[in-house]
Design an enzyme around this catalytic site. Sequence first.
Site, PDB file in Angstrom:
ATOM      1  N   ASP A 190       0.881  -1.165   0.000  1.00 34.77           N
ATOM      2  CA  ASP A 190       0.000   0.000   0.000  1.00 34.77           C
ATOM      3  C   ASP A 190       0.918   1.215   0.000  1.00 34.77           C
ATOM      4  O   ASP A 190       1.735   1.376   0.933  1.00 34.77           O
ATOM      5  CB  ASP A 190      -0.853   0.037   1.274  1.00 34.77           C
ATOM      6  CG  ASP A 190      -2.046  -0.905   1.229  1.00 34.77           C
ATOM      7  OD1 ASP A 190      -2.088  -1.775   0.340  1.00 34.77           O
ATOM      8  OD2 ASP A 190      -2.931  -0.764   2.090  1.00 34.77           O
TER       9      ASP A 190
ATOM     10  N   HIS B  73       4.537  -7.664  -0.220  1.00 31.63           N
ATOM     11  CA  HIS B  73       4.101  -8.830  -0.990  1.00 31.63           C
ATOM     12  C   HIS B  73       4.876  -8.926  -2.299  1.00 31.63           C
ATOM     13  O   HIS B  73       5.536  -7.972  -2.726  1.00 31.63           O
ATOM     14  CB  HIS B  73       2.606  -8.747  -1.254  1.00 31.63           C
ATOM     15  CG  HIS B  73       1.776  -8.762  -0.007  1.00 31.63           C
ATOM     16  ND1 HIS B  73       1.018  -9.843   0.379  1.00 31.63           N
ATOM     17  CD2 HIS B  73       1.617  -7.825   0.968  1.00 31.63           C
ATOM     18  CE1 HIS B  73       0.413  -9.575   1.526  1.00 31.63           C
ATOM     19  NE2 HIS B  73       0.759  -8.350   1.908  1.00 31.63           N
TER      20      HIS B  73
ATOM     21  N   SER C   1       8.396   3.561   4.939  1.00 35.68           N
ATOM     22  CA  SER C   1       9.528   3.232   4.098  1.00 35.68           C
ATOM     23  C   SER C   1       9.193   3.366   2.617  1.00 35.68           C
ATOM     24  O   SER C   1       8.213   3.992   2.241  1.00 35.68           O
ATOM     25  CB  SER C   1      10.030   1.829   4.406  1.00 35.68           C
ATOM     26  OG  SER C   1      11.348   1.680   3.949  1.00 35.68           O
TER      27      SER C   1
END
Length: 260
Positions: free
Chosen positions: A86, A142, A227
Amino acid sequence: MREKLYQTMIELTNGKWSSSLIRGFTQSKASKRIIPSYIKFFNISIQDTIQKREDFTTLHDFFIRKVKEESRPIDLTPNSIISPVDATIETFGDITEKGLFYVKQKTYTLQDMLGSEKIASSFQNGKYIVLYLSPAEYHRIHSPVDGKILNQYILGKKSYPVNKWGLQFGKQTISGNYRMLTELEMPNEKKCIHIKVGAMFVNSIELTNKSNAWKKGEEIGYFSFGSTVVMLYEEGSVEFSSAVHPGKFVRMGENVANML
């Protein structure tokens, strides 16, 4: 002048002592008390989290929260490349013949980013995309594609802010920060590099998937603070989706590019 002042202040406050203090607090039981304030300050929706707010024992536990699978549908189109996180799309584009790419008017080189002239040469004339995760986001990482792991390694020691100020005023923020790099062979037999960039103070990237191959959409790790993820692609291997543009927020699982 602003750039020099910013860099000086960051150097003065960014050290092992500050990292240890912050890490220690966020992982302590006492930090549970500020979770409601953290949620309110960053305007975080918790409707898609697996655990209830009161079930998180520390701020760190909340920060690396898991979400319900149905809240992050995976684009399963065979040639699609999904966002691995995200994040907000900071920038994207073409890598030059000399191995240069640009973020916030700053020039980065593939060799500095990848730490290897040999690996860097594979991505000249390729493409790149930079994805920024704020402290409010879901911080599980992911896999963007089905891929075979060719190489995995770590570069850098310290980390500096990767927000808009850090990218604009910092010193080679992306290519200088602590980072974990994973070189993958995609289904079209072209290579990409999945770069997980550490953030200031809490320099932590945890791998939860130790296999030799990744499946698109499966969790491979998490960040322990806000990050950035950088993706690099070989020349002629991908095209970015027409819906991709700087400043757009994407959820993990959304299509950002397609393999050629």
